[in-house]
Design a protein around this motif. Structure first.
Motif, mmCIF file in Angstrom:
data_model
loop_
_atom_site.group_PDB
_atom_site.id
_atom_site.type_symbol
_atom_site.label_atom_id
_atom_site.label_comp_id
_atom_site.label_asym_id
_atom_site.label_seq_id
_atom_site.Cartn_x
_atom_site.Cartn_y
_atom_site.Cartn_z
ATOM 1 N N ALA A 64 69.347 69.158 -28.991
ATOM 2 C CA ALA A 64 69.202 68.056 -28.048
ATOM 3 C C ALA A 64 70.180 66.950 -28.419
ATOM 4 O O ALA A 64 69.978 66.228 -29.401
ATOM 5 C CB ALA A 64 67.777 67.542 -28.066
ATOM 6 N N ILE A 65 71.251 66.838 -27.636
ATOM 7 C CA ILE A 65 72.235 65.785 -27.859
ATOM 8 C C ILE A 65 71.609 64.433 -27.573
ATOM 9 O O ILE A 65 71.851 63.443 -28.265
ATOM 10 C CB ILE A 65 73.470 66.016 -26.977
ATOM 11 C CG1 ILE A 65 74.072 67.397 -27.270
ATOM 12 C CG2 ILE A 65 74.501 64.922 -27.161
ATOM 13 C CD1 ILE A 65 75.136 67.820 -26.286
ATOM 14 N N GLY A 66 70.803 64.402 -26.546
ATOM 15 C CA GLY A 66 70.046 63.215 -26.153
ATOM 16 C C GLY A 66 68.774 63.665 -25.476
ATOM 17 O O GLY A 66 68.471 64.865 -25.396
ATOM 18 N N LYS A 67 68.027 62.714 -24.949
ATOM 19 C CA LYS A 67 66.762 63.045 -24.316
ATOM 20 C C LYS A 67 66.929 64.027 -23.167
ATOM 21 O O LYS A 67 66.100 64.930 -22.975
ATOM 22 C CB LYS A 67 66.088 61.769 -23.813
ATOM 23 C CG LYS A 67 64.759 61.997 -23.111
ATOM 24 C CD LYS A 67 64.176 60.706 -22.589
ATOM 25 C CE LYS A 67 62.887 60.960 -21.816
ATOM 26 N NZ LYS A 67 62.313 59.710 -21.253
ATOM 27 N N ASP A 68 68.000 63.894 -22.405
ATOM 28 C CA ASP A 68 68.212 64.728 -21.217
ATOM 29 C C ASP A 68 69.504 65.530 -21.280
ATOM 30 O O ASP A 68 70.000 66.001 -20.258
ATOM 31 C CB ASP A 68 68.222 63.841 -19.968
ATOM 32 C CG ASP A 68 66.895 63.151 -19.734
ATOM 33 O OD1 ASP A 68 65.857 63.838 -19.835
ATOM 34 O OD2 ASP A 68 66.897 61.927 -19.473
ATOM 35 N N ILE A 97 61.764 73.047 -34.413
ATOM 36 C CA ILE A 97 61.741 72.462 -35.760
ATOM 37 C C ILE A 97 61.431 70.974 -35.695
ATOM 38 O O ILE A 97 60.601 70.453 -36.444
ATOM 39 C CB ILE A 97 63.112 72.668 -36.436
ATOM 40 C CG1 ILE A 97 63.370 74.155 -36.573
ATOM 41 C CG2 ILE A 97 63.160 71.952 -37.780
ATOM 42 C CD1 ILE A 97 63.068 74.779 -37.861
ATOM 43 N N ASN A 98 62.138 70.275 -34.784
ATOM 44 C CA ASN A 98 61.951 68.833 -34.616
ATOM 45 C C ASN A 98 62.422 68.461 -33.214
ATOM 46 O O ASN A 98 62.645 69.345 -32.378
ATOM 47 C CB ASN A 98 62.702 68.050 -35.705
ATOM 48 C CG ASN A 98 64.165 68.468 -35.807
ATOM 49 O OD1 ASN A 98 64.845 68.674 -34.793
ATOM 50 N ND2 ASN A 98 64.673 68.596 -37.036
ATOM 51 N N SER A 99 62.603 67.195 -32.951
ATOM 52 C CA SER A 99 62.989 66.753 -31.615
ATOM 53 C C SER A 99 64.413 67.163 -31.254
ATOM 54 O O SER A 99 64.788 67.140 -30.080
ATOM 55 C CB SER A 99 62.854 65.237 -31.497
ATOM 56 O OG SER A 99 63.706 64.585 -32.437
ATOM 57 N N THR A 134 51.190 77.607 -31.551
ATOM 58 C CA THR A 134 50.995 76.198 -31.892
ATOM 59 C C THR A 134 51.785 75.372 -30.882
ATOM 60 O O THR A 134 52.434 75.918 -29.978
ATOM 61 C CB THR A 134 51.493 75.890 -33.318
ATOM 62 O OG1 THR A 134 52.928 75.999 -33.347
ATOM 63 C CG2 THR A 134 50.907 76.856 -34.335
ATOM 64 N N ASP A 135 51.777 74.069 -31.041
ATOM 65 C CA ASP A 135 52.562 73.212 -30.149
ATOM 66 C C ASP A 135 54.054 73.485 -30.291
ATOM 67 O O ASP A 135 54.831 73.217 -29.361
ATOM 68 C CB ASP A 135 52.289 71.738 -30.454
ATOM 69 C CG ASP A 135 50.897 71.306 -30.010
ATOM 70 O OD1 ASP A 135 50.290 72.025 -29.208
ATOM 71 O OD2 ASP A 135 50.432 70.250 -30.493
ATOM 72 N N ASN A 136 54.485 74.030 -31.427
ATOM 73 C CA ASN A 136 55.906 74.239 -31.700
ATOM 74 C C ASN A 136 56.332 75.707 -31.671
ATOM 75 O O ASN A 136 57.524 75.991 -31.652
ATOM 76 C CB ASN A 136 56.283 73.650 -33.061
ATOM 77 C CG ASN A 136 56.160 72.139 -33.093
ATOM 78 O OD1 ASN A 136 56.278 71.486 -32.055
ATOM 79 N ND2 ASN A 136 55.907 71.584 -34.262
ATOM 80 N N LEU A 137 55.385 76.630 -31.703
ATOM 81 C CA LEU A 137 55.709 78.059 -31.791
ATOM 82 C C LEU A 137 55.158 78.809 -30.588
ATOM 83 O O LEU A 137 53.958 78.770 -30.308
ATOM 84 C CB LEU A 137 55.132 78.652 -33.072
ATOM 85 C CG LEU A 137 55.321 80.171 -33.269
ATOM 86 C CD1 LEU A 137 56.806 80.536 -33.331
ATOM 87 C CD2 LEU A 137 54.592 80.638 -34.521
ATOM 88 N N THR A 138 56.056 79.502 -29.881
ATOM 89 C CA THR A 138 55.687 80.304 -28.711
ATOM 90 C C THR A 138 56.225 81.715 -28.863
ATOM 91 O O THR A 138 57.366 81.915 -29.311
ATOM 92 C CB THR A 138 56.244 79.694 -27.414
ATOM 93 O OG1 THR A 138 55.717 78.376 -27.242
ATOM 94 C CG2 THR A 138 55.871 80.538 -26.201
ATOM 95 N N VAL A 139 55.420 82.700 -28.481
ATOM 96 C CA VAL A 139 55.880 84.093 -28.426
ATOM 97 C C VAL A 139 55.753 84.571 -26.981
ATOM 98 O O VAL A 139 54.897 84.102 -26.226
ATOM 99 C CB VAL A 139 55.074 85.006 -29.368
ATOM 100 C CG1 VAL A 139 55.309 84.627 -30.819
ATOM 101 C CG2 VAL A 139 53.585 84.969 -29.026
#
Length: 459
Positions: free
Chosen positions: A411-415, A370-372, A314-319
């Motif tokens: 992710a502490i921030g975007k970058d 899970i999320n951003s 899916t967009d969120n799950l990779t194997v």
């Protein structure tokens, strides 16, 4: 040039408090960087960030555009026990001197990515081995005449790589990459050989040199102990520089499926050289030290061939899954050591049989966003045993084969991203019935817990 590289590498290692890493697949780490480590060491066809320089440099072309800095640290905590199966005596590695764990290894990298190019440079610990058994166990006692020598048994190996890498997107589907690696190998060793072992080596034409008649003439000769060591945070009693290279590619089979192929060459590192002490152990005269120089000849890391595939479920799950073939047989047939006395130039040459086997390695991992903010990972890795039991040396028990791993990114921030991973090497037991590489029958039990943390910033 070599001295300048040495100063740079030493400064980097010292900055992150780097003694030396203990390996998990013979002398190799079981994945590089927290992303790979958390997913069972995969990365041939998956974006593992700047650690791509250690596995498949083509995957640098999968990173987002921009400038990337990564700073990380591996922490390796070992549990190694060696037992004399004839007497039941045992000794644990650790807390006996400066070679004991936990072991630390640095990760430092910079990548510049701008379509269709990516360039990277970094400093990574490829692997090593570390043991410290002290001076009072059965490993420090000769079998011949039963002499308690009071001499240490230990090892500490670091293989450090400084890769200069590049990747190029040939098409929207095909990316190629390569790397030229500067390699530094540093080694500490303290090892006792019983007179019976020396006799067995001599019978097999594995001992030679002008020192041999003098040693054989010592009354009550019970064994010999070789020691070369540098006890600082960085380096070894014998070291050398060299080079190696990697080539790789990735290909997008479908919008959600990618394959990768990579080849890493055998290293071309010079003979390891340094100062050493040879102690002849006599039952009547005690320890007789001889100062001199040491050379460990043609000590190389092997070539390896890697295949990988990744698939976005899916967009969120990779194997992802990797296969590697590691060619240990061509590099670890023997450990060849030469000693030259500083007094009269007399020499001694010893060839310890190792007869490692080429191995197949399999890794499988998954990543779920899970999320951003949060991404979680898990994986398993299995490597065939490379070391024949009768070649096992107590000071080089690099025997674990199976690893379970988990990790996450925040992710502490975007970058700005913080990555971390844990890898558990399940306990592996290997026995040596005794002979050339051990004067008594031994059993090693080896497990360990590895942690890695890294901070990534894009700007």
């Amino acid at each position: 040039m070599k001295c300048r590289y040495a100063r740079v590498a030493s400064a980097i290692c010292a900055a992150v408090l780097c003694p030396h890493a203990n390996a998990t697949e013979v002398f190799n780490m079981e994945g590089y960087g927290p992303i790979s480590r958390g997913m069972g060491g995969i990365g041939v066809a998956y974006d593992i960030g700047s650690a791509a320089m250690m596995l498949n440099p083509a995957t640098l072309g999968l990173m987002p555009e921009g400038k990337h800095i990564s700073i990380g640290l591996d922490v390796v905590n070992t549990d190694i026990k060696v037992t004399n199966t004839a007497t039941g005596e045992s000794v644990h590695s650790g807390k006996h001197g400066s070679n004991n764990g936990p072991y630390f290894a640095p990760e430092l990298a910079f990548v510049y990515r701008r379509n269709p190019y990516a360039f990277g440079v970094g400093v990574f610990a490829e692997g090593g081995v570390g043991t410290q058994y002290g001076s009072s166990s059965f490993l420090s006692r000769t079998t011949t005449n039963s002499v308690d020598t009071g001499l240490d048994n230990f090892s500490r190996l670091l293989v450090l790589r400084i890769p200069f890498s590049a990747a190029y997107n040939v098409t929207d589907k095909l990316t190629v990459g390569g790397s030229l690696d500067v390699v530094w190998t540093a080694l500490n060793v303290g090892m006792l050989l019983d007179a019976s072992q020396i006799g067995g080596l001599a019978a097999a034409n594995r001992v030679s040199g002008t020192l041999v008649p003098a040693l054989l003439g010592i009354p009550g000769l019970s064994g010999g102990h070789i020691r070369f060591s540098r006890d600082g945070l960085v380096g070894g009693g014998a070291d050398a520089w060299g080079v190696a290279g990697k080539l790789g590619m990735t290909y997008q089979l479908a919008p959600s499926t990618r394959i990768g192929v990579a080849y890493s060459s055998k290293t071309a590192v010079g003979d390891l050289r340094g100062n050493a002490t040879l102690n002849a152990v006599s039952a009547t005269a005690g320890n007789i030290p001889v100062s001199g120089t040491i050379v460990v000849r043609n000590f190389q890391m092997p070539a390896q061939f890697s295949l990988g595939i990744s698939h976005d479920i899916t967009d969120n799950l990779t194997v992802a899954a990797d296969y590697q073939r590691i060619f240990w047989a061509s590099t670890m047939k023997n450990i060849n050591i030469g000693f030259t006395s500083s007094g009269n130039g007399a020499n001694l040459n010893i060839s310890l049989p190792q007869n490692y086997r080429d191995t197949n390695v399999f890794g499988v991992g998954a990543s779920y966003r899970i999320n951003s903010k949060w991404t979680f990972r898990g994986g398993v890795r299995y490597a065939q045993e490379a070391i024949p039991g009768d070649s096992l040396l107590a000071v080089i028990p690099a025997t674990p084969t199976t690893h379970l791993s988990t990790g996450a990114s925040y992710a502490i921030g975007k970058d700005d991203i913080l990555d971390f991973a844990l890898s558990l090497a399940l306990q592996k037991t290997l026995t040596n019935p005794g002979g050339t590489n051990s004067s008594v029958p031994i059993r090693t039990e080896h497990s360990q817990l590895n942690a890695v943390i890294a901070y990534r910033k894009r700007f």
